[in-house]
Motif scaffolding. Structure first.
Motif, PDB file in Angstrom:
ATOM      1  N   ILE A   4       0.860  -1.185   0.000  1.00 29.94           N
ATOM      2  CA  ILE A   4       0.000   0.000   0.000  1.00 29.94           C
ATOM      3  C   ILE A   4       0.898   1.236   0.000  1.00 29.94           C
ATOM      4  O   ILE A   4       1.758   1.379   0.876  1.00 29.94           O
ATOM      5  CB  ILE A   4      -0.917   0.014   1.240  1.00 29.94           C
ATOM      6  N   TYR A   5       0.692   2.101  -0.997  1.00 28.76           N
ATOM      7  CA  TYR A   5       1.513   3.316  -1.075  1.00 28.76           C
ATOM      8  C   TYR A   5       0.723   4.528  -0.592  1.00 28.76           C
ATOM      9  O   TYR A   5      -0.420   4.744  -0.997  1.00 28.76           O
ATOM     10  CB  TYR A   5       1.983   3.571  -2.510  1.00 28.76           C
ATOM     11  N   LYS A   6       1.366   5.289   0.300  1.00 29.44           N
ATOM     12  CA  LYS A   6       0.839   6.590   0.720  1.00 29.44           C
ATOM     13  C   LYS A   6       2.016   7.559   0.813  1.00 29.44           C
ATOM     14  O   LYS A   6       3.107   7.169   1.271  1.00 29.44           O
ATOM     15  CB  LYS A   6       0.140   6.502   2.079  1.00 29.44           C
ATOM     16  N   PHE A   7       1.792   8.791   0.413  1.00 30.82           N
ATOM     17  CA  PHE A   7       2.875   9.774   0.458  1.00 30.82           C
ATOM     18  C   PHE A   7       3.336  10.020   1.894  1.00 30.82           C
ATOM     19  O   PHE A   7       4.502  10.348   2.126  1.00 30.82           O
ATOM     20  CB  PHE A   7       2.423  11.091  -0.183  1.00 30.82           C
ATOM     21  N   ASP A   8       2.442   9.846   2.858  1.00 31.34           N
ATOM     22  CA  ASP A   8       2.816   9.989   4.270  1.00 31.34           C
ATOM     23  C   ASP A   8       3.941   9.035   4.645  1.00 31.34           C
ATOM     24  O   ASP A   8       4.804   9.356   5.479  1.00 31.34           O
ATOM     25  CB  ASP A   8       1.612   9.723   5.179  1.00 31.34           C
ATOM     26  N   TYR A   9       3.961   7.841   4.026  1.00 30.31           N
ATOM     27  CA  TYR A   9       5.010   6.871   4.323  1.00 30.31           C
ATOM     28  C   TYR A   9       6.372   7.392   3.871  1.00 30.31           C
ATOM     29  O   TYR A   9       7.398   7.119   4.512  1.00 30.31           O
ATOM     30  CB  TYR A   9       4.723   5.531   3.635  1.00 30.31           C
ATOM     31  N   VAL A  10       6.391   8.139   2.778  1.00 30.93           N
ATOM     32  CA  VAL A  10       7.637   8.734   2.286  1.00 30.93           C
ATOM     33  C   VAL A  10       8.108   9.830   3.253  1.00 30.93           C
ATOM     34  O   VAL A  10       9.300   9.916   3.577  1.00 30.93           O
ATOM     35  CB  VAL A  10       7.443   9.320   0.872  1.00 30.93           C
ATOM     36  N   LEU A  11       7.182  10.660   3.706  1.00 32.19           N
ATOM     37  CA  LEU A  11       7.541  11.734   4.649  1.00 32.19           C
ATOM     38  C   LEU A  11       8.088  11.149   5.949  1.00 32.19           C
ATOM     39  O   LEU A  11       9.086  11.638   6.487  1.00 32.19           O
ATOM     40  CB  LEU A  11       6.317  12.605   4.938  1.00 32.19           C
ATOM     41  N   VAL A  12       7.441  10.101   6.438  1.00 29.76           N
ATOM     42  CA  VAL A  12       7.925   9.434   7.653  1.00 29.76           C
ATOM     43  C   VAL A  12       9.316   8.842   7.399  1.00 29.76           C
ATOM     44  O   VAL A  12      10.218   8.935   8.246  1.00 29.76           O
ATOM     45  CB  VAL A  12       6.946   8.338   8.103  1.00 29.76           C
ATOM     46  N   GLY A  13       9.517   8.249   6.230  1.00 26.34           N
ATOM     47  CA  GLY A  13      10.819   7.683   5.888  1.00 26.34           C
ATOM     48  C   GLY A  13      11.913   8.727   5.821  1.00 26.34           C
ATOM     49  O   GLY A  13      13.039   8.499   6.273  1.00 26.34           O
ATOM     50  N   LEU A  14      11.591   9.896   5.262  1.00 29.59           N
ATOM     51  CA  LEU A  14      12.583  10.972   5.188  1.00 29.59           C
ATOM     52  C   LEU A  14      13.005  11.440   6.573  1.00 29.59           C
ATOM     53  O   LEU A  14      14.171  11.789   6.796  1.00 29.59           O
ATOM     54  CB  LEU A  14      12.021  12.143   4.377  1.00 29.59           C
ATOM     55  N   MET A  15      12.089  11.415   7.531  1.00 34.72           N
ATOM     56  CA  MET A  15      12.429  11.788   8.901  1.00 34.72           C
ATOM     57  C   MET A  15      13.393  10.777   9.516  1.00 34.72           C
ATOM     58  O   MET A  15      14.211  11.123  10.366  1.00 34.72           O
ATOM     59  CB  MET A  15      11.151  11.880   9.742  1.00 34.72           C
ATOM     60  N   GLN A  16      13.323   9.527   9.052  1.00 37.80           N
ATOM     61  CA  GLN A  16      14.235   8.503   9.580  1.00 37.80           C
ATOM     62  C   GLN A  16      15.687   8.777   9.190  1.00 37.80           C
ATOM     63  O   GLN A  16      16.607   8.331   9.877  1.00 37.80           O
ATOM     64  CB  GLN A  16      13.826   7.113   9.070  1.00 37.80           C
ATOM     65  N   VAL A  17      15.897   9.493   8.078  1.00 38.54           N
ATOM     66  CA  VAL A  17      17.270   9.837   7.684  1.00 38.54           C
ATOM     67  C   VAL A  17      17.933  10.640   8.809  1.00 38.54           C
ATOM     68  O   VAL A  17      19.076  10.374   9.200  1.00 38.54           O
ATOM     69  CB  VAL A  17      17.280  10.641   6.364  1.00 38.54           C
ATOM     70  N   VAL A  18      17.194  11.599   9.350  1.00 38.78           N
ATOM     71  CA  VAL A  18      17.723  12.422  10.446  1.00 38.78           C
ATOM     72  C   VAL A  18      17.881  11.582  11.705  1.00 38.78           C
ATOM     73  O   VAL A  18      18.932  11.585  12.360  1.00 38.78           O
ATOM     74  CB  VAL A  18      16.791  13.619  10.719  1.00 38.78           C
ATOM     75  N   GLY A  19      16.819  10.840  12.052  1.00 43.56           N
ATOM     76  CA  GLY A  19      16.855  10.051  13.277  1.00 43.56           C
ATOM     77  C   GLY A  19      17.963   9.014  13.279  1.00 43.56           C
ATOM     78  O   GLY A  19      18.672   8.839  14.273  1.00 43.56           O
ATOM     79  N   PHE A  20      18.142   8.332  12.153  1.00 44.23           N
ATOM     80  CA  PHE A  20      19.145   7.270  12.115  1.00 44.23           C
ATOM     81  C   PHE A  20      20.562   7.799  11.914  1.00 44.23           C
ATOM     82  O   PHE A  20      21.521   7.083  12.200  1.00 44.23           O
ATOM     83  CB  PHE A  20      18.769   6.237  11.041  1.00 44.23           C
ATOM     84  N   PHE A  21      20.703   9.025  11.456  1.00 43.28           N
ATOM     85  CA  PHE A  21      22.030   9.645  11.476  1.00 43.28           C
ATOM     86  C   PHE A  21      22.487   9.791  12.929  1.00 43.28           C
ATOM     87  O   PHE A  21      23.630   9.473  13.276  1.00 43.28           O
ATOM     88  CB  PHE A  21      21.996  11.018  10.798  1.00 43.28           C
ATOM     89  N   VAL A  22      21.578  10.269  13.780  1.00 41.96           N
ATOM     90  CA  VAL A  22      21.883  10.384  15.211  1.00 41.96           C
ATOM     91  C   VAL A  22      22.112   9.002  15.815  1.00 41.96           C
ATOM     92  O   VAL A  22      23.047   8.786  16.594  1.00 41.96           O
ATOM     93  CB  VAL A  22      20.748  11.119  15.947  1.00 41.96           C
ATOM     94  N   GLN A  23      21.287   8.016  15.443  1.00 43.20           N
ATOM     95  CA  GLN A  23      21.420   6.661  15.972  1.00 43.20           C
ATOM     96  C   GLN A  23      22.773   6.061  15.598  1.00 43.20           C
ATOM     97  O   GLN A  23      23.445   5.430  16.421  1.00 43.20           O
ATOM     98  CB  GLN A  23      20.300   5.775  15.427  1.00 43.20           C
ATOM     99  N   GLY A  24      23.175   6.238  14.359  1.00 44.94           N
ATOM    100  CA  GLY A  24      24.460   5.699  13.916  1.00 44.94           C
ATOM    101  C   GLY A  24      25.644   6.347  14.599  1.00 44.94           C
ATOM    102  O   GLY A  24      26.697   5.729  14.750  1.00 44.94           O
ATOM    103  N   THR A  25      25.465   7.597  15.037  1.00 49.46           N
ATOM    104  CA  THR A  25      26.544   8.315  15.709  1.00 49.46           C
ATOM    105  C   THR A  25      26.581   8.017  17.199  1.00 49.46           C
ATOM    106  O   THR A  25      27.645   7.743  17.768  1.00 49.46           O
ATOM    107  CB  THR A  25      26.387   9.837  15.508  1.00 49.46           C
ATOM    108  N   THR A  26      25.417   8.059  17.851  1.00 49.38           N
ATOM    109  CA  THR A  26      25.383   8.008  19.321  1.00 49.38           C
ATOM    110  C   THR A  26      24.919   6.682  19.896  1.00 49.38           C
ATOM    111  O   THR A  26      25.186   6.385  21.052  1.00 49.38           O
ATOM    112  CB  THR A  26      24.449   9.100  19.874  1.00 49.38           C
ATOM    113  N   GLY A  27      24.175   5.884  19.115  1.00 51.12           N
ATOM    114  CA  GLY A  27      23.644   4.630  19.634  1.00 51.12           C
ATOM    115  C   GLY A  27      22.253   4.758  20.218  1.00 51.12           C
ATOM    116  O   GLY A  27      21.713   3.788  20.743  1.00 51.12           O
ATOM    117  N   PHE A  28      21.656   5.912  20.148  1.00 51.39           N
ATOM    118  CA  PHE A  28      20.284   6.093  20.649  1.00 51.39           C
ATOM    119  C   PHE A  28      19.678   7.320  19.976  1.00 51.39           C
ATOM    120  O   PHE A  28      20.357   8.084  19.317  1.00 51.39           O
ATOM    121  CB  PHE A  28      20.274   6.287  22.174  1.00 51.39           C
ATOM    122  N   GLY A  29      18.362   7.475  20.133  1.00 51.84           N
ATOM    123  CA  GLY A  29      17.720   8.724  19.732  1.00 51.84           C
ATOM    124  C   GLY A  29      16.838   8.677  18.509  1.00 51.84           C
ATOM    125  O   GLY A  29      16.002   9.558  18.322  1.00 51.84           O
ATOM    126  N   CYS A  30      16.974   7.633  17.640  1.00 53.67           N
ATOM    127  CA  CYS A  30      16.242   7.681  16.368  1.00 53.67           C
ATOM    128  C   CYS A  30      14.731   7.683  16.573  1.00 53.67           C
ATOM    129  O   CYS A  30      14.007   8.444  15.929  1.00 53.67           O
ATOM    130  CB  CYS A  30      16.652   6.524  15.468  1.00 53.67           C
TER     131      CYS A  30
END
Length: 297
Positions: A4-30
């Motif tokens: 099922i495709y929804k544009f909201d899923y893309v927006l949520v995914g784009l937010m993960q780029v920021v969250g997982f950048f922090v996760q990859g650096t610090t080990g928490f926070g995504c």
């Protein structure tokens, strides 16, 4: 599986780029960093298991890859001291208001983050103080550290928000930046695997959730990869500054989003904050002038 495709899923995914950048650096926070967008667009019923599931592949990858740089002794302490608290927290879930708990934990984490940002950012970079010595590991510091860990277990069991307090303990106990990240990662492997199992048993994984995860996982991988690369390029002082900024954002969000604000309370808080910050800024820049003169002589 139905996709099922929804544009909201893309927006949520784009937010993960920021969250997982922090996760990859610090080990928490995504999860916490992306929570506002994730839960806002998907709703909490879908957003909470989304936040759990999207972390699992990266947590297992990093735990296996970094298994030589895990402080197993401290991890054992965290799990052993958190376990009774988690069980107690599951009972307290029915006794304490989640809103009150989030306000208290948010306030505590905010104060801790502000104190350490003053130590690691303001003093060396703005006030120009040199040779800031680490305080001795005294009995009160150890009591505080273990107190944060036990309390973190309790509130995690009750409301799933103990991460910031557990992070406070681990920062004090594990000094090496890679060991800190990998120890935190292994802890989330344990906790999130348990949460994922419970969520799956409760039927959380629908076609909509699985579709959102298929879109979000590649984007999360991009942020995670660059976060891991970034960790290699920073020293411990820079790492601590990043961690405490993340903790400050988490604490403030937890605190401010749960206070039942009135118009008068907002005005009083804004005026009080402006006075305190103004006085603090004046004090900092006076100290900077004194230290600049000392360094010049």
């Amino acid at each position: 599986m139905e996709f099922i495709y929804k544009f909201d899923y893309v927006l949520v995914g784009l937010m993960q780029v920021v969250g997982f950048f922090v996760q990859g650096t610090t080990g928490f926070g995504c999860t916490v960093i992306a929570a506002a967008v994730t839960n806002g667009l998907l709703g909490t019923t879908m957003g909470v298991p989304y936040g759990t599931a999207i972390t699992i592949p990266f947590l297992y990858y990093l735990a296996i890859k970094g298994r030589q740089d895990i402080s197993w002794k401290d991890l054992a302490k965290i799990v052993l001291l958190c376990a009774p608290g988690i069980l107690a927290g599951q009972y307290l879930f029915y006794q304490i208001s989640p809103q009150l708990a989030k306000i208290l934990i948010g306030a505590m984490v905010t104060v801790i983050a502000v104190m350490n940002l003053h130590k690691y950012v303001v003093k060396p970079l703005i006030m120009k103080e040199v040779n800031v010595e680490e305080a001795a590991d005294t009995l009160p510091r150890r009591i505080f550290r273990y107190g944060c860990l036990i309390l973190g277990g309790i509130v995690h069991g009750a409301f799933n928000i103990g991460g910031p307090l557990i992070t406070v303990y681990t920062l004090e106990a594990v000094q090496d930046k890679k060991k800190f990240r990998n120890t935190m990662t292994m802890l989330w492997v344990v906790l999130n695997s348990w949460n994922l199992f419970n969520q799956h048993q409760n039927g959380a994984f629908t076609a909509e959730l699985n579709s959102a995860l298929l879109i979000g996982l590649p984007l999360a991988g991009i942020g995670f990869f660059f976060g891991m690369r970034f960790l290699e390029k920073i020293n411990r002082e820079q790492f601590l500054r990043i961690v405490y900024v993340v903790l400050l954002l988490i604490g403030l969000n937890m605190l401010l989003s749960n206070i039942p604000w009135t118009a008068d309370a907002k005005i009083m808080t804004m005026v009080g904050s402006a006075i305190v910050l103004g006085g603090y800024a004046i004090s900092v820049f006076k100290k900077r002038q004194l230290n600049t003169v000392k360094l010049a002589n």
